[in-house]
Each structure stands twice: as C-alpha cells, then as structure tokens.
Write an enzyme that holds these catalytic residues in place. Structure first.
Site, PDB file in Angstrom:
ATOM      1  N   HIS A 148     -60.005 105.555 -69.376  1.00  0.00           N
ATOM      2  CA  HIS A 148     -61.152 106.206 -70.394  1.00  0.00           C
ATOM      3  C   HIS A 148     -61.468 107.558 -69.716  1.00  0.00           C
ATOM      4  CE1 HIS A 148     -61.274 101.872 -70.160  1.00  0.00           C
ATOM      5  NE2 HIS A 148     -60.988 102.005 -71.541  1.00  0.00           N
TER       6      HIS A 148
HETATM    7  S1  FES Z   1     -62.559 105.033 -67.201  1.00  0.00           S
HETATM    8 FE1  FES Z   1     -62.619 103.093 -67.756  1.00  0.00          FE
HETATM    9  S2  FES Z   1     -61.772 102.033 -66.390  1.00  0.00           S
HETATM   10 FE2  FES Z   1     -62.024 103.986 -65.481  1.00  0.00          FE
END
Ligand code: FES
Ligand code: HEM
Lengths: 183, 420
Positions: A148
C-alpha cells in the site's frame, strides 16, 4: 402443606425470593457457560511448541558495507543491513519533527553501521522491498512496501504512506564484534 | 389456502406425519408471486443454486485436499493434474465463487433500486447483509487454501487488519494466526472454517426464505399485493422463468470454466507461498476490490485515531451501513421508477462502486493519465459512497416528490399498452 408452587405464601415474599433464586441460578449458569467457552477460545492461541521457538544467531562478518541480508526469526524475516556512512549520516541528520513515529537514529541501533529490524511492514504485514541492490527503496532510500505504498528511511523509520510505526527493532545482543543473537 | 389432497398413499402417509410435501407445494407451487417480476428477480434463485454447486464441488475437493503448509499447494496441483476430473471440479469451485458474488451483487443492487429493503422487509434485508458477510469470510478463507503466494499474502494482510484494534490488536492477530505469522495453524483453522461457514450460510438462507415468504416478493412497481389478480402461482410461471435464467447463467459460468478458467485469478497464486517474499502487487479477488479501495483511501489521522484504524473501520462500515438503510431511507415509495431523483443518485452510486473496484485493482501510487492520483479518486469515491447513505438518501426521503403510484399491480400491468 398441600399448596403447590403456584399458590405460594404471601405474594411479595414468595415473588422476590423466587426472582432472586432465578436470577442467581441463571447468572451462575451464564458465567459457567462463559468459562467453558474460554478453553475453546484459548486453544486458538499459539501452542506451547510454537512459543518455544528458539532465538537466532547471525554472523555479520560476511556482510559488506551497503549490503543487507534477511534472516528468519520466529518465522518472520529480520533485516540486517551494514549501512554506508552516507546512510548513517542521512538517518542521523533527519529532524525528529519530520518523522511520523519520532525516534532518533541512535535509539534504533546498537552500533551505527548495523541496522537490525523485523522486516514486516507495520501497516498490514507485507515484506518491504529494499534488501537487494536493484530493489525499489522508496523516496527515502531505505525500504518501500509495495502493498500500500509505505516508504521507510535508512533507519527503517516510516516517512510516507499508511504504515503507522517504524519497522520494529527486535531484542538482540552482540555476542562478539561480528555475531548477534536475536530474541 | 386449502390444504392439498395427496393421492399417492406413501406421500399421504408421510405428509400426515411430516407435512413436507404440503410445505413444498405451498412455497414452490401454489406460492402467490407478483405477476410483474422482471429478470432482476432471477438472481436470488441463481445465488441459491450457485451455493449448492459450491457445497457439492467443495465436498469433492475436500476428498483430495490436504490442509498442511507442506502439502496444500501440491495437493491442489495433484487435483489439477492427476485426480479424475479434478481440474473440472476445481475450476467449477474457483469460478463458482466469482459467479456467486456476481449473482449476489446484482441481487443486492436490485434491492437497492426497487426499495426491497423497506418495511416490512427490513429483517429479510438484514439477514441478506449477514449472508454477504459470511460469503466474504468463506471466500477469503477458501482463497488461502491453495497456499499460493496470493493466498499467503492475502491472509497476512487481512488478518493484520485486526492489529489496528487499540491495545489488544496484536493479541487478536496472534490468536487468529495461532503463531507469530500466518503458518500451519492458520491454514488448518481456515480450512475448518471454510468447510463450516457455507453450512452457516445455508442456515441463513433458510431464514432469508422464511422471512421472504411471510410478506412475499417485492416487485418492480414497489407496491403491495392487493388482490389475487396481482399474483400468479410460482409454478409453472416462475419455475420456468428461473430455469431459463439458469440456462443463460450457466452458459456464462461454464464459458469461464472451460475457456478462461483463470480469468478471475492471479498468476502469482500458482507460485507456492513464500513467507519471505511479498509479490510486487497484491490484490484481492475482484469481488473484494471496492472495500480494499476504501481501506486504502484513508491515509490521514483524525484527532488521535490513526489512519490505519479508520481505514479498517471504514471498510467494515461500508457493508454494515446497509443494515441501517431501511431507517436511513424515509421515503414511503419503494421503487426507483417513481423516484426521479433517487434513481439518478442510485446509478451514480452504482458507478461509484465500479470506480472503487477499479481503484482497488491498481497500485496505491498509480496515476490516471500521469496526472490525477488514484488515491484522490479513491478518496472522492469513498466520500460519495458514505454520503449516499448518510446524506443523500435521508434528504431525498424528505425533499423528493415521487411520481404518482399505480393503483395496483394488475391495474398497471394489464392495462392495454402498459410496459411489462
Ligand atoms: S503498506 Fe500496507 S502492508 Fe506495507
Ligand atoms: C459459500 C460457498 C463457498 C465459497 C464462496 C467458496 C470459495 C472458495 C474459493 C474462492 C476457493 C479458492 C479457489 C482457488 O483459488 O483455488 C476455495 C477453495 C476450496 N474450497 Fe471452497 N467455497 C465455498 C464452499 C466450500 C465448501 C462447502 C467446501 C467443502 C465442504 C469447500 C472446500 C474447498 C476446498 C477443499 C478448497 C481448496 C481447493 C482449491 O483451492 O481449489 N468450499 N473455496
């Protein structure tokens, strides 16, 4: 004494005593049932053999400056990086006010050139990229979590993205100049 | 309704003791159904049939599947290569999951459009929301079973959602895992639950049908059944219509099974799980993408609540808010056909869900045409998603002027030149 239960003595008296008995019995029953559920719930927690997992020793002597290795501890990857002078400088020069989870570099290392941390993104648990020379390292030259989009700096501190915390530093000790024990 | 007189002596004997034939007759044959149902009303029975297909193919997969981290991946490959028709059973199960969600999502949007959630069908609707939640849990855990890379990392990311819970988050996650990472204990319990939950769903579907048959189906006009001339018997009219719909549905389903069996899947799931390497781009199955986009849309803290926790709350709230819908919508008119404004906001909402799905399928840092951040699009789409339920629908209930309703179903349908 021929009266049956339905024609018990004075109304108030009988009623409140029965109510008490009823509530007390149901409460004990409910608590007992709840207690009986606990073994089922607790059975899902890590079992004794899983908890007994040993600590891990790592030999640092073969790791060149600018190189990282990944070792496994309790089934999780642990990043061990031999930092370059430039990386150390960048990490130390960062003002605490710029950090999402403020922590000075020296609180994250025992010796500045060795950065040891659990390689699990504190957002939702992916393994960040940045261990290999040609990996994406994110905007801050450390690690980048592709899941993410969390960016970590050269001290493994979160700088940008959804992760709330810096990469965790596990308990470890230097057994000698070149050997550490994690856990 | 007059009791049925059974002629066959065996049926008569049984029915006298357990009136199961009478029940079937009452609920599937004589059952009075609005005469104006359109094809959107086919998707309930399609979902039910798909559930049966899932249970059947699942049982046969379970005869060969081994829930152990060392064997799970290989046992699925063995099903694919060595077990007689194993490939067919697995592809039916895999694509059946997608078809199940497709049918159920259409079914839910049907309910939203025609106001099927309104009194007296609130409980019917709420049971449906719980079925949807149980389906998501089932599908998620099923996806973990083949123990590929996507299985492992989906399990890791989703279970880690619970680490956002204040104070006890870490303890909950360890409890879910039965260890310090997703590992063998996790796979084992997911298998046990994946086996169990479909039967819970069957039970919920039973309640759903029970509630349905108390007040009967809604219909495209959204007005109540007022006289017998508003209805026709379920059999043969709707049995035939449902079977026709099933034929088309199966054609689509089997097209995927035979010609594009991995269309909905991710190639990474044919790589065995590796706990030390996260795939470059992890995505959930398509039916979970909108929620994933909502989860990722929240990148800002609110007061002392961290973004991660708000993201998780928003994601769960996006489904649970459906439970409140019957009370958020105060309009007495059910069908969007007579609600000119609601109709437009509904279609906007539908498109909004598609946008969320598209955002969820893309990497978090992606840009549209190199300029517009997908994150911002996802945030706006999330905003509309919640505004639809919390602002637009309640306000429309007050300010919208609905069109006049027809007198009755039969008056509207049987009038010469009336639309179907
Ligand atoms: S940014 Fe969501 S798990 Fe690493
Ligand atoms: C609500 C209905 C169900 C849904 C939505 C569902 C969904 C899924 C999904 C998405 C997968 C992963 C497929 C893959 O990627 O390979 C799967 C696998 C599996 N399911 Fe189910 N399932 C359901 C019912 C059942 C039932 C009732 C059983 C057993 C009684 C079962 C047994 C299995 C097994 C053994 C696997 C692993 C084999 C494989 O991966 O193909 N499922 N399920």
């Amino acid at each position: 004494m021929t009266a049956t239960a339905t024609t018990a003595g004075p109304l108030d008296d009988g009623k409140s005593r029965r109510d008490f008995l009823l509530i007390a019995t149901s409460t004990v029953g409910a608590v007992g049932t709840a207690l009986a559920v606990w073994p089922l719930v607790d059975s899902m927690n890590p079992a004794a053999d899983v908890l007994a997992l040993a600590s891990t020793e790592v030999d640092l002597s073969a790791i060149q400056q600018g190189q990282s290795i990944t070792v496994v501890w309790r089934g999780k990857p642990v990043f061990v990086r031999h930092r370059t002078a430039a990386e150390i400088k960048a990490a130390e020069a960062t003002a605490l006010s710029e950090l999402i989870d403020p922590q000075p570099d020296k609180a994250r290392v025992k010796k500045p050139q060795w950065l040891v941390m659990v390689g699990v993104c504190t957002h939702l648990g992916c393994i960040p990229l940045g261990q290999k020379a040609n990996d994406l390292k994110g905007d801050y030259g450390g690690w980048f979590c592709p899941c993410h989009g969390s960016h970590y700096d050269t001290a493994g501190r979160i700088r940008k993205g959804p992760a709330p915390q810096n990469l965790a530093v596990p308990d470890y000790q230097f057994l000698s100049d070149t050997v550490i024990r994690i856990g | 309704m007059a009791a049925v007189q059974w002629k066959n002596p065996v049926i008569k004997w049984i029915d006298y003791r357990l009136p199961i034939f009478t029940m079937v007759h009452h609920d599937l044959v004589d059952y009075p159904t609005p005469r104006n149902l359109n094809y959107w009303w086919n998707f309930g029975s399609l979902a039910g049939i798909t559930l049966v297909i899932m249970v059947l193919t699942g049982i046969f997969l379970a005869m060969y599947y081994t829930p152990h981290v060392d064997y799970a991946f290989e046992s699925v490959e063995r099903i694919m290569r060595d077990v007689n028709y194993g490939w067919l059973i697995r592809y039916l199960h895999m694509n059946g999951g997608s078809m199940f969600f497709l049918a159920v999502y259409i079914h839910v949007f049907r309910g939203l459009y025609f106001g099927s959630y309104k009194a007296p069908r609130e409980l019917l609707w709420i049971i449906g929301v719980f079925i949807l939640l149980a389906m998501m849990a089932t599908a998620f855990m099923g996806y973990v079973l083949p123990w590929g890379q996507m299985s492992f990392w989906a399990a890791t990311v989703i279970t880690n959602l619970f680490s956002a819970v204040p104070l006890v988050g870490e303890a909950i996650v360890r409890w879910l895992w039965g260890g310090f990472t997703v590992d063998n204990p996790t796979l084992n319990r997911f298998y046990a639950l994946h086996f169990l939950l479909p039967f819970v769903i069957l039970g919920l579907v039973g309640l759903h049908m029970w509630a349905l048959h108390v007040h009967k189906s809604n219909n495209p006009l959204g007005i109540d059944i007022k006289s017998p001339s508003d209805t026709i018997p379920f059999h043969p009219y709707y049995t035939a219509k449902d079977m026709y719909g099933l034929g088309i549905f199966m054609t689509v389903y089997l097209f995927f099974v035979f010609f594009a069996p991995n269309f909905f899947g991710e190639p990474d799931n044919y790589i065995k799980a590796n706990s030390l390497v996260t795939p470059a781009h992890i995505v959930p199955e398509w039916y979970l993408l909108p929620y994933y986009a909502i989860l990722r849309a929240i990148t800002f803290d609110i007061w002392f609540i961290p973004a991660k926790l708000i993201g998780v709350i928003a994601m769960f709230a996006s489904i649970l808010i459906l439970v409140l819908l019957p009370w958020l919508d105060r309009s007495p008119v059910r069908s969007a056909r007579f609600r000119p404004l609601y109709k437009q906001f509904f279609w906007l909402f539908f498109v909004d869900c598609l946008i969320l799905g598209w955002v969820g399928a893309n990497p978090p840092d992606a840009m549209l045409m190199g300029k517009i951040s997908l994150l911002v699009i996802g945030q706006l789409a999330t905003l509309y998603y919640f505004a639809f339920f919390l602002v637009i629908v309640p306000l429309l209930g007050i300010f919208e002027r609905p069109k006049p309703l027809p007198e009755s179903i039969s008056a509207a349908v049987l009038k010469p030149g009336a639309a179907e």
